[in-house]
Design a protein around this motif. Sequence first.
Motif, short mmCIF file in Angstrom:
data_model
loop_
_atom_site.label_atom_id
_atom_site.label_comp_id
_atom_site.label_asym_id
_atom_site.label_seq_id
_atom_site.Cartn_x
_atom_site.Cartn_y
_atom_site.Cartn_z
N TRP A 1 85.17 93.61 61.82
CA TRP A 1 84.32 93.48 63.00
C TRP A 1 83.21 94.53 62.94
CZ3 TRP A 1 89.51 92.68 63.02
CH2 TRP A 1 90.00 91.51 63.64
N TYR A 2 82.01 94.13 63.37
CA TYR A 2 80.84 95.00 63.40
C TYR A 2 80.27 95.04 64.83
CZ TYR A 2 80.57 94.76 58.27
OH TYR A 2 80.84 94.85 56.93
N ARG A 3 79.65 96.15 65.17
CA ARG A 3 78.99 96.24 66.46
C ARG A 3 77.81 95.27 66.50
NH1 ARG A 3 81.53 100.03 69.04
NH2 ARG A 3 82.36 101.84 67.90
N ALA A 4 77.67 94.59 67.63
CA ALA A 4 76.58 93.62 67.78
C ALA A 4 76.25 93.46 69.25
CB ALA A 4 76.98 92.28 67.17
N ASP A 5 75.00 93.20 69.53
CA ASP A 5 74.52 93.00 70.89
C ASP A 5 74.98 91.63 71.39
OD1 ASP A 5 73.16 92.73 73.25
OD2 ASP A 5 71.16 93.02 72.40
N GLU A 6 75.75 91.61 72.46
CA GLU A 6 76.25 90.33 72.97
C GLU A 6 75.12 89.44 73.47
OE1 GLU A 6 79.74 89.86 75.20
OE2 GLU A 6 80.69 91.69 74.50
N LYS A 7 73.98 90.03 73.86
CA LYS A 7 72.85 89.21 74.29
C LYS A 7 72.22 88.46 73.13
CE LYS A 7 71.68 92.15 78.25
NZ LYS A 7 70.63 93.00 78.87
N ALA A 8 72.41 88.98 71.92
CA ALA A 8 71.86 88.33 70.73
C ALA A 8 72.90 87.56 69.95
CB ALA A 8 71.21 89.38 69.82
N MET A 9 74.17 87.99 70.05
CA MET A 9 75.19 87.39 69.19
C MET A 9 76.45 87.00 69.95
SD MET A 9 74.76 89.55 65.64
CE MET A 9 75.67 88.32 64.72
N GLY A 10 76.33 86.83 71.27
CA GLY A 10 77.44 86.30 72.04
C GLY A 10 77.55 84.80 71.87
N PRO A 11 78.61 84.17 72.39
CA PRO A 11 78.85 82.75 72.13
C PRO A 11 77.80 81.82 72.72
CG PRO A 11 80.41 83.62 73.74
CD PRO A 11 79.69 84.79 73.16
N GLY A 12 77.03 82.28 73.70
CA GLY A 12 75.99 81.43 74.26
C GLY A 12 74.72 81.38 73.43
N LEU B 1 82.94 88.34 70.73
CA LEU B 1 83.74 87.80 71.82
C LEU B 1 84.52 88.91 72.52
CD1 LEU B 1 85.20 84.75 69.86
CD2 LEU B 1 83.38 84.67 71.59
N ASP B 2 84.47 88.90 73.84
CA ASP B 2 85.27 89.83 74.65
C ASP B 2 85.01 91.28 74.27
OD1 ASP B 2 86.51 87.50 75.77
OD2 ASP B 2 87.81 87.42 74.01
N GLY B 3 83.78 91.58 73.82
CA GLY B 3 83.43 92.95 73.47
C GLY B 3 83.99 93.45 72.16
N ALA B 4 84.61 92.55 71.37
CA ALA B 4 85.26 92.98 70.13
C ALA B 4 84.29 93.21 68.98
CB ALA B 4 86.31 91.95 69.71
N GLY B 5 83.09 92.63 69.06
CA GLY B 5 82.12 92.76 67.98
C GLY B 5 82.02 91.49 67.16
N PHE B 6 81.08 91.49 66.23
CA PHE B 6 80.83 90.37 65.33
C PHE B 6 81.86 90.39 64.20
CE2 PHE B 6 78.64 89.53 61.19
CZ PHE B 6 78.61 88.16 61.27
N LYS B 7 82.56 89.29 64.00
CA LYS B 7 83.62 89.22 62.98
C LYS B 7 83.12 88.47 61.76
CE LYS B 7 88.27 87.28 62.27
NZ LYS B 7 89.34 86.46 62.90
N ASP C 1 79.40 94.31 53.93
CA ASP C 1 78.16 95.03 54.28
C ASP C 1 76.95 94.38 53.63
OD1 ASP C 1 79.50 96.87 55.82
OD2 ASP C 1 79.37 98.51 54.38
N ALA C 2 77.10 93.91 52.40
CA ALA C 2 75.97 93.31 51.68
C ALA C 2 75.46 92.06 52.39
CB ALA C 2 76.38 92.99 50.24
N GLY D 1 70.30 92.75 62.19
CA GLY D 1 70.46 93.36 63.50
C GLY D 1 71.87 93.78 63.83
N VAL D 2 72.82 93.44 62.97
CA VAL D 2 74.22 93.83 63.19
C VAL D 2 74.39 95.32 62.95
CG1 VAL D 2 76.56 93.56 62.28
CG2 VAL D 2 75.14 91.55 62.69
N GLY D 3 75.21 95.97 63.77
CA GLY D 3 75.40 97.41 63.68
C GLY D 3 76.50 97.82 62.71
N GLU D 4 77.04 99.02 62.94
CA GLU D 4 78.01 99.58 62.00
C GLU D 4 79.38 98.92 62.13
OE1 GLU D 4 78.27 102.29 65.68
OE2 GLU D 4 76.75 101.10 64.63
N LEU D 5 80.17 99.07 61.09
CA LEU D 5 81.52 98.51 61.07
C LEU D 5 82.40 99.20 62.10
CD1 LEU D 5 83.58 97.38 58.11
CD2 LEU D 5 84.58 99.14 59.55
#
Length: 376
Positions: free
Chosen positions: A226-237, A257-263, A293-294, A302-306
């Motif tokens: 899972w990586y940090r990601a902005d839910e406004k950009a990468m949430g399910p909607g 999803l549910d604040g867990a990050g991008f999987k 990471d690659a 735009g995805v953040g750190e692991l």
Amino acid sequence: MQADIMVIGAGSVGLAAGYQLARRGARVVLLDEGAPPHALGSHHGSTRLIRYAYGEGARYVPLLLRARRLWQELEAESGEPLLLPCGVLNLGRADSPFIHQVAASAREYGLALEQVARDEIARRWPAWQLPAGLAGAFEPEAGVLYCERALLAWRRLAERAGARLLEHSAVRALSMDSKGGVTASTAQGEIRASKALLCAGQHTVTLLAGLGLSLPLTRVRKTFAWYRADEKAMGPGCFPGFSADLAEGIYYGFPTLDGAGFKLGRHDGGQPLAPGEPLAPFGAFEEDRAELDAVVRAYLPGVGELIEGKACHYIRTPDEDFILDRHPEHERLFFASACSGHGFKFAAVLGELFAHWMLDGDPGFDLAPFRLARFG
């Protein structure tokens, strides 16, 4: 202990089958090496994709369409949200066999599928940064399944219907009696049943070998993170799940999803494992993080750190199709293995299929493509 039907391995297929069998009145006992849901099999990690226009072959689509109805029914009966139809984007080059098969299966079964060019992907889902030559096929009715939540629902409903689950009861050996019944030897004693379903992951090979049947399976260590990601950009909607045939390999991913990050995970590759060999934790191999990471850097800048990585395993057949069969000499012993890393979405229908087969004598589907005999 005596039962009508014994289910060995209470993972996704086992618990789905136990639920279907018990609700039809069978006396069912389920045996598992742990306390499901757990991380010993192939059902952990919170989420799985469900796709219907199937790049792995149109032969799977009838099973998938029935599975969709069963997932919806399980949601209704359990009261748990299990299926999130956020859409799935299939990515690859136009000449990719995977993308070709996605489109072919959609045409054959009349499934909703939108062909989307690279520029259209960038406009609709701006988190993607795709090179020239890549395009997509978007399936709006596909989405995400909550896997561990589903197992808990099956377990609760199966036990409510009268099924008995014996935790920490690894099966050491199987034997057949003179009447065709099945006996399982465990540390807690012997369990006997008129029929048995074996869906014990990596242990299936060993247990069937003891009954003279060889399965051509391999075990592979896999990782996901899972990586940090902005839910406004990468949430399910605003960001769908995806399955991508890329130059770097075959990858899959989920909206945050549910604040867990991008999987993100890789479907191909991995390290071979012997049966019973412990899983090395995420980070034990340099490529665990490097290959994920690659892909993030190249396609999703735009995805953040692991945040966190985990290890799991696949049990694979040589052609990566399932094995769904019964023992040729002991017809009361049925088995499901292996699902080659893409089986969870089918668990609901496989549970029902084996229940029909064991109680009614007919699985209700053409299983010829999934029989062991195809390997000779």
